[in-house]
Design an enzyme around this catalytic site. Structure first.
Site, PDB file in Angstrom:
ATOM      1  N   ARG A 147       0.878  -1.173   0.000  1.00  5.25           N
ATOM      2  CA  ARG A 147       0.000   0.000   0.000  1.00  5.25           C
ATOM      3  C   ARG A 147       0.905   1.209   0.000  1.00  5.25           C
ATOM      4  NH1 ARG A 147      -3.644   2.675   4.805  1.00  5.25           N
ATOM      5  NH2 ARG A 147      -1.566   3.385   5.402  1.00  5.25           N
ATOM      6  N   TYR A 159      -2.164  11.605   6.477  1.00  3.95           N
ATOM      7  CA  TYR A 159      -2.533  10.233   6.746  1.00  3.95           C
ATOM      8  C   TYR A 159      -1.632   9.213   6.049  1.00  3.95           C
ATOM      9  CZ  TYR A 159      -4.425   5.752   6.209  1.00  3.95           C
ATOM     10  OH  TYR A 159      -4.500   4.410   6.190  1.00  3.95           O
ATOM     11  N   ASP A 221      -4.913   4.012  -0.209  1.00  2.57           N
ATOM     12  CA  ASP A 221      -6.015   4.271   0.727  1.00  2.57           C
ATOM     13  C   ASP A 221      -6.376   5.755   0.678  1.00  2.57           C
ATOM     14  OD1 ASP A 221      -7.760   4.372   2.858  1.00  2.57           O
ATOM     15  OD2 ASP A 221      -6.481   3.218   4.216  1.00  2.57           O
ATOM     16  N   HIS A 223      -8.775   7.045   2.519  1.00  5.72           N
ATOM     17  CA  HIS A 223      -9.208   7.386   3.877  1.00  5.72           C
ATOM     18  C   HIS A 223     -10.440   8.286   3.917  1.00  5.72           C
ATOM     19  CE1 HIS A 223      -7.472   6.779   8.058  1.00  5.72           C
ATOM     20  NE2 HIS A 223      -7.412   5.634   7.423  1.00  5.72           N
ATOM     21  N   GLU A 247      -8.814   2.160  -1.885  1.00  3.54           N
ATOM     22  CA  GLU A 247      -9.551   1.888  -0.649  1.00  3.54           C
ATOM     23  C   GLU A 247     -10.227   3.155  -0.124  1.00  3.54           C
ATOM     24  OE1 GLU A 247      -6.920   0.455   2.379  1.00  3.54           O
ATOM     25  OE2 GLU A 247      -8.363   0.797   3.990  1.00  3.54           O
ATOM     26  N   GLU A 273     -13.343  -0.680   6.514  1.00  2.00           N
ATOM     27  CA  GLU A 273     -12.680  -0.832   7.815  1.00  2.00           C
ATOM     28  C   GLU A 273     -13.440  -0.145   8.944  1.00  2.00           C
ATOM     29  OE1 GLU A 273      -8.903   0.922   6.641  1.00  2.00           O
ATOM     30  OE2 GLU A 273      -9.215   2.539   8.050  1.00  2.00           O
ATOM     31  N   ARG A 294     -13.332  -4.787   3.392  1.00  2.00           N
ATOM     32  CA  ARG A 294     -12.203  -4.358   4.225  1.00  2.00           C
ATOM     33  C   ARG A 294     -12.433  -4.481   5.729  1.00  2.00           C
ATOM     34  NH1 ARG A 294      -7.784  -4.018   4.530  1.00  2.00           N
ATOM     35  NH2 ARG A 294      -7.290  -1.901   5.076  1.00  2.00           N
ATOM     36  N   GLU A 350      -4.137  -7.334   4.877  1.00  2.00           N
ATOM     37  CA  GLU A 350      -3.278  -6.224   5.328  1.00  2.00           C
ATOM     38  C   GLU A 350      -2.427  -6.705   6.495  1.00  2.00           C
ATOM     39  OE1 GLU A 350      -5.367  -2.920   7.096  1.00  2.00           O
ATOM     40  OE2 GLU A 350      -3.813  -1.500   6.525  1.00  2.00           O
ATOM     41  N   TRP A 413     -10.906  12.268   8.622  1.00  2.00           N
ATOM     42  CA  TRP A 413      -9.498  11.922   8.783  1.00  2.00           C
ATOM     43  C   TRP A 413      -9.197  10.620   8.117  1.00  2.00           C
ATOM     44  CZ3 TRP A 413      -7.077   7.713  11.226  1.00  2.00           C
ATOM     45  CH2 TRP A 413      -5.657   7.725  11.066  1.00  2.00           C
TER      46      TRP A 413
END
Ligand code: EZ4
Ligand code: CO
Length: 413
Positions: A147, A159, A221, A223, A247, A273, A294, A350, A413
């Protein structure tokens, strides 16, 4: 036999973890992960104050019945705190059942469907040179998937980019204590500019393809920071670099946002996630809006719920990509690995290795070799918490950072 004793362990060997211990009347011990990053004590209280007493005296073999009882009976359903608490009970009961059977848990889930579990790691760098060094290190150590997160010119800390010394491996830890290592009193704040990010990232992927060729699996990602149309543009712009997945491109609660992204690109999408139940995926799966699930086993109701979710996804050709950051304890990571090995629709796992301090407290039997993980063949989950070692590390409050746009507006975030 019955459940005789239920205790909650909160420890901080480098970072905070909440672990449930269930002991049966014939002395079998089961462990469950209940860690919810930045909100650990809420789950500990849910377990201690509301669940422990109602578990005592129940038949430890009735895992499905216990899951349904904990999910349906309190009236209030879902949410990360509740589902992490249920997950911990569920993992501990599966750990006990597999220990009683004398087999590694994956045998009770149908046995191994593969020899090893392809893992991806986190490569990051403030600029491309640092990112390239990080990727090179991982590729040399055998990883086939990385990643990639990188700094964006004009922005400070963002991030996914490690702040530790350059070249240090396995070093990204988003939850922050105070600068001197004591308890934090509030989140740190970061600054974000989606326009700058959208302009910068395609060139990064172009450079990675030029430097590392076509074989390397590249993940990224977002985020939850893009609007649907921004995410659509991003997914379209990076299409030539054939990401393994993009992601969390849009905020997690808006399932239909991904329709727009899908209409504009063939970049594979992964999300989940921050999800807690199969219902968070209902539209995403039935409309085939994603390619990878995820969820973390720890945050989605445990092994019982994850197995059902992944079986549902399988019908639609969607694969697993189970969440495995350092805020999933080694117990939660082991639960993921047993599922990964057993299910047919495995995608990727992951893997952010835990620190040596963490691994002194949690004794693990899972292995990692040349890019592939295996849960090991110890009966149960294969992870034991050393409670005496854990007692040396007192809970230390840490927060995930907050995030604002350059004009001061609060952002995801
Ligand atoms: O930021 O687990 O894909 N992995 C991630 C993680 C999350 C943290 C939040 O607690 O996005 O690193
Ligand atoms: Co993520």
């Amino acid at each position: 036999m019955t459940i005789e004793n239920v205790t909650v362990n909160v420890t901080s060997p480098g970072r905070n973890f909440v672990t449930l211990k269930i002991v049966t009347s014939d002395g079998i011990v089961g462990w469950g992960d209940a860690t919810l990053n930045g909100r650990e004590l809420s789950v500990a209280s849910y377990l201690d104050d509301h669940l422990a007493s109602i578990l005592i005296g129940r038949d430890e073999d009735r895992i499905e019945d216990t899951w349904q009882y904990l999910y349906r009976s309190p009236y209030w359903r879902r949410g990360p705190v509740t589902m992490a608490a249920i997950a911990a009970v569920d993992m501990a009961l599966w750990d006990i059942k597999a220990k009683k059977a004398g087999v590694p848990l994956y045998q009770l889930l149908g046995g191994a469907s593969r020899d090893g579990i392809r893992a991806y790691c986190h490569a990051s760098g403030g600029d491309y040179a640092a990112l390239k060094d990080a990727i090179t290190g991982y590729v040399e150590s055998g990883f086939t998937a990385v990643r990639v997160q990188t700094g964006v010119p004009g922005l400070g800390q963002i991030y996914g980019v490690a702040t530790n010394k350059p070249g240090a491996k396995y070093d990204y830890e988003p939850a922050k204590r105070a600068a001197d290592g004591t308890a934090a009193t509030a989140p740190t704040e970061e600054v974000w500019d989606t326009n700058a990010y959208l302009a910068h990232m395609p060139g990064v992927f172009e450079s990675i393809r030029a430097d590392f060729g076509t074989d390397l699996r590249i993940l990224h990602d977002g985020h939850h920071r893009m609007s649907p149309i921004e995410a659509a543009r991003f997914a379209k712009d990076v299409e030539p670099y054939r990401l393994f997945w993009l992601e969390d491109c849009t905020p997690g609660e808006d399932q239909t946002a991904l329709r727009l992204v899908r209409q504009h690109s063939t970049t594979p999408l992964a999300i989940g996630e921050v999800f807690n139940t199969v219902f968070d995926y209902q539209t995403l799966i039935t409309e085939r809006l994603i390619d990878y699930v995820r969820s973390a086993v720890t945050h989605t109701g445990g092994i019982t719920a994850m197995k059902k979710l992944l079986d549902f996804a399988a019908i639609y050709g969607i694969k697993s990509g189970i969440h495995g950051p350092t805020d999933i304890s080694p117990v939660g990571m082991a639960a993921a690995l047993h599922l990964d090995l057993a299910i047919h629709n495995f995608g990727i796992q992951e893997y952010m290795p835990h620190s040596e301090t963490t691994l002194d407290v949690f004794q693990t039997s899972f292995t990692f070799e040349r890019g592939f993980l295996h849960p090991g063949d110890t009966p149960g989950l294969g992870v034991e918490l050393d409670e005496e070692a854990a007692s040396a590390f007192e809970y230390t409050k840490a927060y995930l950072p907050a995030n604002r746009l350059t004009d001061g507006t609060v952002h995801d975030w």
